[in-house]
Write an enzyme that holds these catalytic residues in place. Structure first.
Site, mmCIF file in Angstrom:
data_model
loop_
_atom_site.group_PDB
_atom_site.id
_atom_site.type_symbol
_atom_site.label_atom_id
_atom_site.label_comp_id
_atom_site.label_asym_id
_atom_site.label_seq_id
_atom_site.Cartn_x
_atom_site.Cartn_y
_atom_site.Cartn_z
ATOM 1 N N HIS A 361 -8.750 -42.769 3.747
ATOM 2 C CA HIS A 361 -9.128 -43.904 4.602
ATOM 3 C C HIS A 361 -9.495 -43.436 6.010
ATOM 4 O O HIS A 361 -10.431 -43.964 6.619
ATOM 5 C CB HIS A 361 -7.969 -44.903 4.658
ATOM 6 N N ARG A 637 -6.521 -38.710 -3.403
ATOM 7 C CA ARG A 637 -7.469 -38.250 -2.389
ATOM 8 C C ARG A 637 -6.850 -38.125 -1.006
ATOM 9 O O ARG A 637 -7.504 -37.679 -0.070
ATOM 10 C CB ARG A 637 -8.698 -39.178 -2.342
ATOM 11 N N CYS A 674 -21.280 -48.568 -3.091
ATOM 12 C CA CYS A 674 -20.707 -48.815 -1.761
ATOM 13 C C CYS A 674 -19.727 -47.732 -1.338
ATOM 14 O O CYS A 674 -19.173 -47.784 -0.254
ATOM 15 C CB CYS A 674 -20.015 -50.184 -1.714
#
Length: 754
Positions: A361, A637, A674
């Site tokens: 993020h 991730r 996206c």
């Protein structure tokens, strides 16, 4: 064994100099294993040899001078095999290397284990004895386990000392390597944000101003005593006097001249106040740990607690006084949205994070802000960096602290070229996106920050492909009201009137926590996140959908996107709640309220096998390449240990994306990308070759994507989907597409410079 291993590693971490730490390990291993010699060699990749750094048993004169080449001796054999080597009579082994200066003639047996960190051999630890017999399996297990634990600790210290060597000796800078999180170059000053000050986070630092450090320590003790007096007064009101007497013990500890004398002595030895306190407290605790009396051992907790309080008052005062550098490079264990929100955008030039990968993020936020970022710098000596000159390369994932003049000059030239390239792409800001052979492509922006609209102003975009509604939730202290949300959504809908604005419903959990609604899970990415959370709390979803529908009144360009969909039932339930909110508002306002298009994110792998059924319920699909890659590869991730495995150019991930494109074409369903993959030139061309024509990315990436498309034809990329099928690794895929980019004179978009 566990207690012994922990004690040895703690002893290593307690030492302020690498050589002393390694020597202490050698002493303790020799003592624990009851052997005659323990030696530690560290690898030097430039010279391709191992240097004897510490030994208890070999000649002291050999330490720091004896080197063994990677392809020589039993030490070299351990490094080559990357596994333990256990030999009864080492002198008879063909790889035995005669080194007279080490004085090892009396030793026969040899056991060596590699010290490995992040798949790299950092060194070798070996033990020897005169008996010509192999070490038993318990000894092998002990040495291998210790070597594994030492790997990370040694890498951390080596990174710190490499930075210090540049500062002290004017040697060439060595880059620390992480994962490229957001492209670009940043030159500035390191600014550390650390959530908690602890002894483990304090790295040894020298001082030349002994008087100032003694004053700092005395002031911290005085402030701590005042704090304890306040706490003691409060506790006396609610606890019996014998229970609250612990504060008297704390006062006694602080008033004890012995503690102050020991800290002062360390300061006079050249250490700053925080380091000196760390040395003293850890020495006292180590002494207490050896005591047999359980009551005395328990006092270790009190010692640590009082030391922690003084430490906080030493360090925090300095942190609070720090001015913000003009060119600030933010460094933290984990960069959060709230950190970015608190720092002036005009000063923030780069981001460095210990945790995270190229699509965590924090990296996504960095891309949205157009800030170069490097993630996953696991060995970063965090507390050793504040205020240091820093060069950050967001393309290669390299960071230089205390860069030498040559490195600085090189990157200043590359930064100037980057600015030239930015001016070049600005020239097509108002052009429609299309390929070299005039195939139209839809380019939208990903957003969620107010600054995104400022960045996007003057850039022709086809709408907002992903409005991340969670960001306003994350930077508040409570859930935003319906009215607050409505006003935010109105601004987004008004940014691109008459163009589709795709708003994703609240997607928190995983690496996007809400401070006022904590979710604690062992596997957060596989847990209660996205649509799962809001379906369990329909009141949150209903308020949000009502705010979206109200914002859309008189506008009519809203689309709603549902994240983390794994089943048909979830979509049916979401549609029911959207219909409920729509009906309520229609009755409240007594007018016809336009009904938005509703789409589903394809990011959980199972959803891509339900495209046929989902197409009967929703209006469009949006592929979230970030999470889809994470789940296909089974890689967190945000975990820096496996960040190098997270790669959406993995041939298997490309096969999945090709399958989605084909299924959407089969069912005549609009589909967009996206995720962050489309914002990278390599990813954009691969997706274009698969047949995707609708992309959404950060406003900062949109102009570069437009330029890349303008100078690339569809004909050039159509064969990529066939060529990648024969490739076995992401590196091969990347190289294939990078060759095409270089041929089209687009290399400046994938590396530093033009």
């Amino acid at each position: 064994m566990i207690t012994t291993l922990k004690r040895i590693v703690d002893e290593f971490n307690r030492q302020t100099v690498l050589e002393k730490g390694l020597h202490r390990v050698a002493e303790l291993v020799k003592q624990t294993m009851q052997t005659e010699c323990c030696s530690i060699y560290l690898a030097d990749d430039e010279s391709r040899h191992y240097l004897l750094m510490a030994s208890d048993g070999l000649s002291p004169r050999a330490v720091g001078s004896v080197v063994i080449n990677y392809d020589q001796g039993l030490v070299g054999l351990v490094g080559q095999k990357e596994e333990p080597v256990n030999i009864a009579n080492a002198r008879q082994h063909p790889r035995f290397l005669v080194t007279p200066q080490v004085l090892e003639e009396s030793y026969n047996s040899f056991l060596g284990a590699p010290i490995i960190h992040q798949r790299k051999v950092l060194g070798i630890i070996s033990v020897q004895q005169s008996d010509a017999e192999m070490y038993d399996q318990n000894s092998v297990a002990f040495l291998v386990t210790l070597a594994a634990q030492l790997g990370g600790a040694i890498a951390h210290v080596e990174a710190r000392e490499a930075i210090d060597r540049v500062e002290r000796n004017n040697v060439r800078s060595r880059a620390l390597k992480g994962v490229a999180g957001s492209g670009g170059i940043a030159i500035g000053t390191a600014f550390i944000i650390q959530p908690k000050i602890s002894f483990s986070s304090i790295l040894p630092r020298r001082t030349h101003n002994i008087g100032r450090e003694i004053v700092r320590f005395k002031q911290a003790v005085k402030v701590t005593q005042q704090e304890l007096s306040v706490l003691s007064g409060k506790m006396n009101q609610i606890l019996p006097s014998d229970t609250s007497a612990i504060f008297d013990v704390y006062h006694h500890m602080l008033n004890d001249n012995l503690l102050g004398e020991k800290v002062h002595a360390q300061i006079h030895n050249g250490w700053n106040a925080a380091t000196s306190l760390k040395i003293v407290i850890e020495e006292i605790c180590a002494e207490f740990e050896q005591m047999e009396d359980p009551y005395i051992r328990e006092r270790m907790t009190d010692i640590r607690d009082i030391g922690q309080r003084v430490l906080t008052n030493i360090v925090q005062k300095e942190l609070d006084k720090r001015p913000l550098p003009k060119n600030l490079i933010l460094i933290a264990e984990e960069v959060t949205a709230s950190m970015l929100a608190e720092l002036p955008r005009e000063k923030l030039k780069g981001i460095c994070s210990i945790k995270g990968s190229n699509n965590s993020h924090a990296a996504i936020l960095a891309k949205a802000l157009g800030i170069p970022a490097v993630m996953g710098l696991e060995d970063l000596p965090l507390n050793h960096l504040d205020g240091r000159a820093t060069v950050l390369d967001g393309y290669s994932g390299q960071v230089f602290f205390n860069p030498d003049a040559i490195v600085t000059k090189e990157y200043q030239a590359l930064l100037a070229e980057e600015k030239e390239l930015d001016l070049l792409v600005q020239s097509i800001a108002k052009d429609a996106a299309k390929t070299k052979d005039n195939i139209p492509v839809s380019l939208n922006i990903n957003t969620g920050l107010a600054v995104d609209f400022e960045v996007a102003r003057g850039i022709k975009a086809d709408g907002i492909g992903l409005y991340r509604t969670e960001i306003p939730f994350m930077i508040r202290s409570c859930f935003p009201s319906e009215l607050e949300q409505m006003e935010l959504y109105q601004r987004a809908l008004d940014a691109y009137p008459n163009k589709p604005i795709c708003m994703r419903t609240l997607d928190v959990g995983g690496d996007k926590p809400l401070p006022y609604f904590p979710i604690k899970e062992d596997n957060p990415f596989l847990g209660w996140r996205g649509i799962r959370m809001v379906l369990d709390h329909p009141e949150i979803l209903l308020v949000q959908v009502r705010a979206m529908l109200r914002a859309n009144m008189g506008r009519g360009n809203l689309q709603i996107l549902l994240p983390m969909i794994t089943s048909i039932d979830e979509v049916i339930e979401c549609l029911r709640l959207i219909e409920q909110a729509h009906t309520e508002l229609s009755e409240e306002y007594d007018q016809v309220i336009s009904y938005p298009k509703v789409g589903v994110m394809l990011e959980v792998p199972v959803a891509m096998y339900q495209i046929g059924l989902l197409s009967e319920l929703v209006d469009f699909f949006s592929v979230g390449t970030n999470d889809l890659t994470q789940y296909l590869l089974a890689v967190d991730r945000n975990n820096s240990r496996v960040a190098n495995l997270y790669d959406y150019y993995h041939p298997g991930v490309l096969e999945a994306l090709q399958y989605i494109a084909e299924q959407c074409e089969k069912y005549a369903m609009p589909v967009s990308i996206c995720g962050e993959m489309a914002s990278e030139p390599v990813g954009l061309l691969l997706l274009l070759g698969m047949g995707y024509r609708n992309f959404s990315m950060s406003a900062q990436s949109l102009l570069k994507a437009k330029w890349v498309l303008k100078h690339t034809s569809v004909e050039q990329v159509q064969n990529l989907k066939f060529q990648t099928k024969s490739l076995s690794s992401p590196e091969q895929v990347r190289q294939l597409v990078e060759v095409l980019l270089e041929q089209n004179q687009l290399g400046g978009f994938i590396r530093a410079g033009k």
